[in-house]
Design an enzyme around this catalytic site. Structure first.
Site: not given
Ligand code: OXD
Ligand code: MN
Length: 612
Positions: A85, A225, A234, A254, A276, A278, A301, A394
């Site tokens: 991002r 991306y 998002k 989130h 993100s 974590c 998420d 990912r």
């Molecule tokens: C992030 C995702 O970047 O979930 O938080 O992809």
């Molecule tokens: Mn996320």
């Protein structure tokens, strides 16, 4: 050659197969501006997906994986500059700058539109413009939240099909209700001149991820991306939805959602916010190590949370897929995710390839393959001094493939949330778990949440930054108003339905430098303690920051950890917390007038308790 779009136009006989006048008009306007070679309305079918992915394989964007090991799955490799991002280029273009707040980039909406109009003029030349009707949340929700993404990327179409409910059913419902939809326009910003050969990952060095909160619209330019281009995620389900939520009295967060069943058969639901990369996906798919406890998954998420008829907080996961960080997701750390991935139907991005046509990333297996092709296409061996998969590589996998998916995932009414966790990645100071004294003190914990930065966003990794409710990159309006909204939700919740709020930290280090807590499945012990706090069963120590586990109250049966080591993980060090205060003061100062008075009071009271 007959292209997909040619066929579709032949099939339908017209280029705007919808009775939704606003949608037809928007599509026409965008096509006139972006000048694609064709317009194609995505129906979401398997047959369509097969055609599109075959086209992407031919273009070199996707590699088809070994059908036996990863059925129906593909690997994509992005341009090395387009891997995360882009927060610097993400804008909230509210009418008034004040309403974007200090956590967002802002530009006057008309100025931004003029800029974007220039960039989008002819941006889809030589390409197909895809129209993807989608809904975030359930199609049969009381108030379904529709969107339509226009994109010139087949990779985006294939990924959106996994991440959201898309296609003809959605379009029909949108028409039937003549509903509002969020227009979400995306281009990779790489038009093709006549005869110009395409590249496997078209994108543009210039990137703009733009939200117009009052209009509830999204424009994304230059990146393929996921976090920048799959606009339901998002951009819609967090940034735009947070604005809708403020106006309509709910929360777009989130957060993962999980269901926990105790040995007595009592069900609880937990929503948990972590920045993100974590460990949200790991926690959402956790295998408890404590006997008799069971976890089921609802989301990994995003959580949309509304006040229910009985004054309870109810959550749904608006997404249909996982877009998880691959490195660190492995057979030993998250076998449930691995089993879901193994079922196939997945798109991997920037992972490494094995010699037998599979994928690999750091942490996937205990044994590292002797040879790989890394995400940049180079030979790789365990001796190579660089990661084989990009740290933000990912997997994109349908959520329905999770064996432990709760049936309640499919309930448009969602689940009642009993506990909310806020967590970050902190080496020091923040104990393993702390229960907030009250809703407002929990909001204070969320508002001051801090974490070391990760590879999910472009920029330096490992810096401690404040990340309120793990929403720093995703709050679609003024951050002070957002905290105020959180605080005010309390007045709509019934006293006996109030979720308890906890601050957790799986990442604290010992004085020797190792992790103070083993994490992963062992985190079920922390969940158990939290639930037992709700049930009034677990003892706690009242500390200046909140309630932490009393000695012996955290179940460590069968865990190779002494009571002393548990004490180190759960300890509140008053000196460390005193040292934390100036950083919180500085953080709060940035909110200016929009900091809720209740949070200022919380900070003053914390300061007083810490004896400064
Ligand atoms: C992030 C995702 O970047 O979930 O938080 O992809
Ligand atoms: Mn996320």
């Amino acid at each position: 050659m007959t292209t997909i779009a040619d066929r579709q136009v032949q099939d339908s006989g017209h280029s705007a197969p919808t009775t939704h006048a606003k949608l037809a008009q928007w599509v026409e306007e965008v096509a006139a501006l972006t000048k694609p070679d064709r317009v194609y309305w995505v129906d979401g079918s398997q047959e369509e997906n097969d055609r599109l992915t075959a086209q992407l394989v031919e273009a070199g964007t996707l590699i088809k994986l070994n059908e036996e090991k990863f059925p129906g799955s593909f690997a994509a490799f992005s341009d090395p500059s387009d891997v995360a991002r882009v927060e610097e280029q993400t804008f909230i273009c509210s009418v008034n700058e004040r309403d974007a707040g200090f956590t967002n980039n802002w530009m006057e909406p008309n100025e931004m539109k003029a800029k974007l109009n220039g960039l989008f003029d002819g941006a889809m030349r030589g390409r197909t413009m895809y129209v993807i009707p989608f809904v975030m949340g359930h199609l049969d929700a009381e108030d379904p939240k529709f969107g339509v993404e226009i994109t010139d990327s087949e990779y985006v179409v294939a990924s959106m099909r996994i991440m959201a409910r898309i296609g003809t059913d959605v379009l029909r419902k949108l028409e039937e209700k003549q509903s509002f939809f969020v227009p979400a326009l995306h281009s990779v910003g790489a038009p093709l001149e006549a005869g110009q050969a395409d590249v496997p990952w078209p994108c543009n060095p210039e990137k703009w991820i733009v939200h117009f909160p009052e209009e509830r619209s999204i424009v994304s330019y230059g990146s393929g991306y996921g976090g920048n281009a799959l606009l339901g995620k998002k951009c819609f389900a967090l940034r735009i939805a947070s604005v809708m939520a403020r106006d309509e009295g709910w929360l777009a967060e989130h957060m993962l959602i999980l269901k926990l069943t105790s040995p007595e058969g009592k069900d609880y639901h937990v929503a948990a916010a972590f920045p993100s990369a974590c460990g949200k996906t790991n926690l959402a798919l956790l295998d408890p190590t404590i006997e008799g406890w069971k976890v089921e998954t609802l989301g990994d998420d995003i959580a949309w949370m509304r006040v229910g008829a009985n004054g309870e907080l109810r959550a749904v996961n608006p997404e249909a897929g996982l877009f998880g960080v691959a490195p660190g997701t492995g057979w030993s750390t998250n076998p449930n995710a691995m089993r879901a991935i193994e079922k196939g139907n997945s798109v991997f991005t920037n992972v490494a390839l094995t010699d037998d046509g599979g994928v690999w990333w750091e942490g996937m297996t205990d044994e590292t393959p002797a040879h790989l092709t890394d995400w940049l296409g180079n030979d790789w061996t365990p001796e190579s001094d660089r990661p084989a998969a990009h740290p933000n590589s990912r997997f994109c996998t349908p959520i329905a493939q999770i064996d432990m998916l709760s049936d309640e995932y499919n309930d448009p009414q969602g689940v009642k949330i009993d506990a909310i966790l806020f967590g970050g990645r902190r080496k020091t100071t923040v104990p393993l778990v702390t229960q907030a004294r009250s809703w407002t003190s929990g909001v204070f914990m969320g508002s001051t949440l801090s974490s070391e930065t990760t590879a999910a966003a472009a920029g330096q990794v490992g810096l401690v930054r404040r990340d309120p409710m793990a929403m720093l990159p995703f709050i679609g309006y003024d951050a002070g108003d957002y905290l105020n909204h959180w605080d005010s939700i309390r007045s709509h919740l019934a006293e006996d339905q109030l979720p308890q709020i906890f601050l957790v930290n799986w990442f604290r280090r010992t004085s020797e430098g190792g992790f103070a807590w083993p994490g992963f499945g062992e985190n079920s012990r922390v969940l158990k303690w939290a639930i037992e706090r709700l049930e009034g069963k677990a003892d706690a120590v009242d500390t200046p920051i909140g309630f932490v586990p009393a000695a012996g109250s955290l179940d460590i049966k069968g865990l190779d950890l002494s009571e002393d080591e548990v004490a180190e993980a759960t300890h509140v060090d008053v000196d460390e917390w005193r040292a934390e205060l100036p950083g919180i003061e500085e953080w709060f100062a940035r909110f200016g007038d929009s900091l809720p008075a209740s949070l200022r009071t919380e900070l003053d009271e914390l300061t007083a308790r810490l004896g400064r």
